[in-house]
Design a protein around this motif. Structure first.
Motif, PDB file in Angstrom:
ATOM      1  N   VAL A  41       0.843  -1.252   0.021  1.00 12.56           N
ATOM      2  CA  VAL A  41      -0.082   0.054   0.024  1.00 12.56           C
ATOM      3  C   VAL A  41       1.153   1.134   0.162  1.00 12.56           C
ATOM      4  O   VAL A  41       2.038   1.225   0.365  1.00 12.56           O
ATOM      5  CB  VAL A  41      -0.999   0.166   1.239  1.00 12.56           C
ATOM      6  CG1 VAL A  41      -1.878  -1.146   1.474  1.00 12.56           C
ATOM      7  CG2 VAL A  41       0.003   0.120   2.465  1.00 12.56           C
ATOM      8  N   ASP A  42       0.231   2.399  -0.344  1.00  9.59           N
ATOM      9  CA  ASP A  42       0.846   3.766  -0.467  1.00  9.59           C
ATOM     10  C   ASP A  42       0.679   4.462   1.016  1.00  9.59           C
ATOM     11  O   ASP A  42      -0.238   4.839   1.215  1.00  9.59           O
ATOM     12  CB  ASP A  42       0.561   4.667  -1.751  1.00  9.59           C
ATOM     13  CG  ASP A  42       0.968   3.910  -3.018  1.00  9.59           C
ATOM     14  OD1 ASP A  42       2.114   3.283  -2.933  1.00  9.59           O
ATOM     15  OD2 ASP A  42       0.245   4.035  -3.885  1.00  9.59           O
ATOM     16  N   GLY A  43       1.668   4.205   1.862  1.00 15.52           N
ATOM     17  CA  GLY A  43       1.649   4.977   3.111  1.00 15.52           C
ATOM     18  C   GLY A  43       0.619   4.385   4.087  1.00 15.52           C
ATOM     19  O   GLY A  43       0.389   3.249   3.657  1.00 15.52           O
ATOM     20  N   VAL A  49       3.962   1.051  10.409  1.00 12.84           N
ATOM     21  CA  VAL A  49       4.239  -0.016  11.315  1.00 12.84           C
ATOM     22  C   VAL A  49       5.476  -0.868  10.788  1.00 12.84           C
ATOM     23  O   VAL A  49       6.525  -1.251  11.509  1.00 12.84           O
ATOM     24  CB  VAL A  49       3.154  -1.040  11.439  1.00 12.84           C
ATOM     25  CG1 VAL A  49       3.478  -2.485  12.182  1.00 12.84           C
ATOM     26  CG2 VAL A  49       2.047  -0.241  12.318  1.00 12.84           C
ATOM     27  N   LEU A  50       5.349  -1.222   9.599  1.00  9.69           N
ATOM     28  CA  LEU A  50       6.352  -2.000   8.880  1.00  9.69           C
ATOM     29  C   LEU A  50       7.905  -1.087   8.979  1.00  9.69           C
ATOM     30  O   LEU A  50       8.819  -1.898   9.401  1.00  9.69           O
ATOM     31  CB  LEU A  50       6.369  -2.347   7.663  1.00  9.69           C
ATOM     32  CG  LEU A  50       7.312  -3.315   6.919  1.00  9.69           C
ATOM     33  CD1 LEU A  50       7.370  -4.626   7.674  1.00  9.69           C
ATOM     34  CD2 LEU A  50       6.863  -3.597   5.228  1.00  9.69           C
ATOM     35  N   ALA A  51       7.947   0.165   8.708  1.00  9.04           N
ATOM     36  CA  ALA A  51       9.103   0.689   8.835  1.00  9.04           C
ATOM     37  C   ALA A  51       9.717   0.805  10.165  1.00  9.04           C
ATOM     38  O   ALA A  51      10.831   0.827  10.512  1.00  9.04           O
ATOM     39  CB  ALA A  51       8.853   2.252   8.449  1.00  9.04           C
ATOM     40  N   GLY A  52       8.699   0.880  11.207  1.00  9.98           N
ATOM     41  CA  GLY A  52       9.209   0.978  12.509  1.00  9.98           C
ATOM     42  C   GLY A  52       9.572  -0.264  12.928  1.00  9.98           C
ATOM     43  O   GLY A  52      10.800  -0.430  13.619  1.00  9.98           O
ATOM     44  N   VAL A  53       9.039  -1.587  12.632  1.00  5.64           N
ATOM     45  CA  VAL A  53       9.625  -2.707  12.861  1.00  5.64           C
ATOM     46  C   VAL A  53      11.084  -3.156  12.257  1.00  5.64           C
ATOM     47  O   VAL A  53      11.778  -3.670  12.789  1.00  5.64           O
ATOM     48  CB  VAL A  53       8.589  -3.823  12.515  1.00  5.64           C
ATOM     49  CG1 VAL A  53       9.155  -5.199  12.498  1.00  5.64           C
ATOM     50  CG2 VAL A  53       7.361  -3.608  13.423  1.00  5.64           C
ATOM     51  N   ARG A  54      11.007  -2.651  11.003  1.00  2.00           N
ATOM     52  CA  ARG A  54      12.292  -2.892  10.334  1.00  2.00           C
ATOM     53  C   ARG A  54      13.462  -2.167  11.067  1.00  2.00           C
ATOM     54  O   ARG A  54      14.776  -2.460  10.800  1.00  2.00           O
ATOM     55  CB  ARG A  54      12.009  -1.996   8.913  1.00  2.00           C
ATOM     56  CG  ARG A  54      13.231  -2.379   7.858  1.00  2.00           C
ATOM     57  CD  ARG A  54      13.387  -3.832   7.486  1.00  2.00           C
ATOM     58  NE  ARG A  54      14.645  -4.040   6.578  1.00  2.00           N
ATOM     59  CZ  ARG A  54      15.717  -4.193   7.019  1.00  2.00           C
ATOM     60  NH1 ARG A  54      16.135  -4.020   8.524  1.00  2.00           N
ATOM     61  NH2 ARG A  54      16.829  -4.430   6.160  1.00  2.00           N
ATOM     62  N   GLN A  55      13.255  -1.245  11.700  1.00  2.78           N
ATOM     63  CA  GLN A  55      14.514  -0.508  12.538  1.00  2.78           C
ATOM     64  C   GLN A  55      14.820  -1.634  13.709  1.00  2.78           C
ATOM     65  O   GLN A  55      15.995  -1.350  13.962  1.00  2.78           O
ATOM     66  CB  GLN A  55      14.061   0.633  13.187  1.00  2.78           C
ATOM     67  CG  GLN A  55      13.529   1.777  12.395  1.00  2.78           C
ATOM     68  CD  GLN A  55      12.806   3.035  13.196  1.00  2.78           C
ATOM     69  OE1 GLN A  55      13.239   3.183  14.386  1.00  2.78           O
ATOM     70  NE2 GLN A  55      12.323   3.896  12.421  1.00  2.78           N
ATOM     71  N   HIS A  56      14.344  -2.475  14.042  1.00  4.01           N
ATOM     72  CA  HIS A  56      14.921  -3.361  15.070  1.00  4.01           C
ATOM     73  C   HIS A  56      15.046  -4.801  14.534  1.00  4.01           C
ATOM     74  O   HIS A  56      15.636  -5.663  15.040  1.00  4.01           O
ATOM     75  CB  HIS A  56      13.671  -3.527  16.022  1.00  4.01           C
ATOM     76  CG  HIS A  56      13.289  -2.060  16.702  1.00  4.01           C
ATOM     77  ND1 HIS A  56      14.127  -1.453  17.431  1.00  4.01           N
ATOM     78  CD2 HIS A  56      12.113  -1.618  16.658  1.00  4.01           C
ATOM     79  CE1 HIS A  56      13.529  -0.310  17.800  1.00  4.01           C
ATOM     80  NE2 HIS A  56      12.190  -0.437  17.346  1.00  4.01           N
ATOM     81  N   HIS A  57      14.234  -5.231  13.454  1.00  2.00           N
ATOM     82  CA  HIS A  57      14.359  -6.525  13.207  1.00  2.00           C
ATOM     83  C   HIS A  57      14.369  -6.692  11.458  1.00  2.00           C
ATOM     84  O   HIS A  57      13.987  -5.843  10.765  1.00  2.00           O
ATOM     85  CB  HIS A  57      13.046  -7.347  13.503  1.00  2.00           C
ATOM     86  CG  HIS A  57      12.754  -7.266  14.789  1.00  2.00           C
ATOM     87  ND1 HIS A  57      13.373  -8.153  15.608  1.00  2.00           N
ATOM     88  CD2 HIS A  57      11.886  -6.929  15.539  1.00  2.00           C
ATOM     89  CE1 HIS A  57      13.205  -7.739  17.152  1.00  2.00           C
ATOM     90  NE2 HIS A  57      12.374  -7.205  16.875  1.00  2.00           N
TER      91      HIS A  57
END
Length: 277
Positions: A41-43, A49-57
């Motif tokens: 999806v666009d934004g 959520v995915l961008a935030g999770v990607r910072q850790h995992h």
């Protein structure tokens, strides 16, 4: 083909009840697996959520709508959206199922079976080639749970998967529960799969629990804990694999995060048990 990880990795699926835990970054896993279509999806909230999770995992993209078994070629618009997501997320890899999911632009939202024939093999190999070219990366293909067999099948499932690896250079996502379900439903020995699979191509394992259906069938519902027979089969699998990514898959009746982490600890123990003489 996707190179194997240097060590075994252990992770969970990213599900809505646990978003806050993963965003906090203190969940003891090596990766999360997400359903690709939920984030194409666009934004909006999913992307955030995915961008935030990607910072850790690290992230794995796991699709349910690529429809590798379709006879008319893959949806180029779908592949373009998936390529955009993969380029943004930079996942460990992208995976989908050995199945077809719709016809004439209508998505069945189910993983429908294919015959294991030379004709179907040519179709699926062509589609995998199309997907890998469009995505600019190799993919993993997951073995399905099946509830019927086709009279036109001339290959065993493991022979079909081996041929796909040889023809396309794809890797395999081996769902241990799906082997258990299919073997039970068709009255076969699950060790037949293990003896026939190309283990050099296996990069990821799924562990899940099925439900009892009608007429003695097992149904791949992902709504129960991993049962004893799947754990026993998992240990047999680990005797044949090198380092792989291992995931507990739960999509319904989702328990507290601690319960899933306990199952993941048991998966780690299964690797250690398999390594014993």
């Amino acid at each position: 083909m996707i190179p194997p990880p240097q060590r075994s990795l252990y992770g969970l699926g990213l599900r809505r009840p646990h978003h806050a835990d993963f965003l906090a970054g203190d969940v003891p896993v090596d990766f999360v697996e997400v359903i690709s279509e939920n984030f194409m999806v666009d934004g909006g909230r999913p992307a955030a959520v995915l961008a935030g999770v990607r910072q850790h995992h690290d992230v794995i993209l796991h699709g349910v709508s690529m429809s590798l078994g379709t006879a008319t070629g893959l949806d180029t618009a779908y592949l373009a959206r998936l390529r955009q997501l993969a380029d943004t997320v930079q996942p460990l890899w992208v995976s989908d199922h050995l199945a077809w999911t719709g016809i004439d632009g209508v998505n069945s939202h189910d993983l429908l079976p294919i015959p294991y024939s030379e004709e179907a093999l040519a179709v699926v190999a062509r589609n995998i080639d199309q997907a890998q070219a469009a995505l600019g990366r190799p993919i993993l293909v997951e073995n399905p749970s099946t509830y019927l067999e086709f009279h036109s099948s001339t290959l065993a499932e493991w022979e079909f998967l081996t041929a796909l690896v040889q023809r396309t250079g794809c890797g395999l996502l081996l769902d241990v529960n799906n082997i258990h379900v299919s073997a039970h439903n068709h009255g076969r020995d699950p060790l037949d799969w293990l003896d026939g699979l190309p283990w050099h191509a296996v990069r990821q394992l799924h562990l899940a629990g099925p439900s009892q259906g009608q007429d003695g069938l097992l149904i791949d519902t992902h709504d129960t804990p991993v049962p004893g027979r799947v754990w026993a089969l998992y240990e047999e699998v680990r005797r044949r694999t090198g380092p792989v990514a291992v995931m507990i898959e739960r999509d319904d009746d989702i328990p507290p995060l601690a319960d899933l982490l306990a199952e993941l600890d048991r998966a780690r123990l299964g690797e250690a048990e398999a390594a014993r003489p």
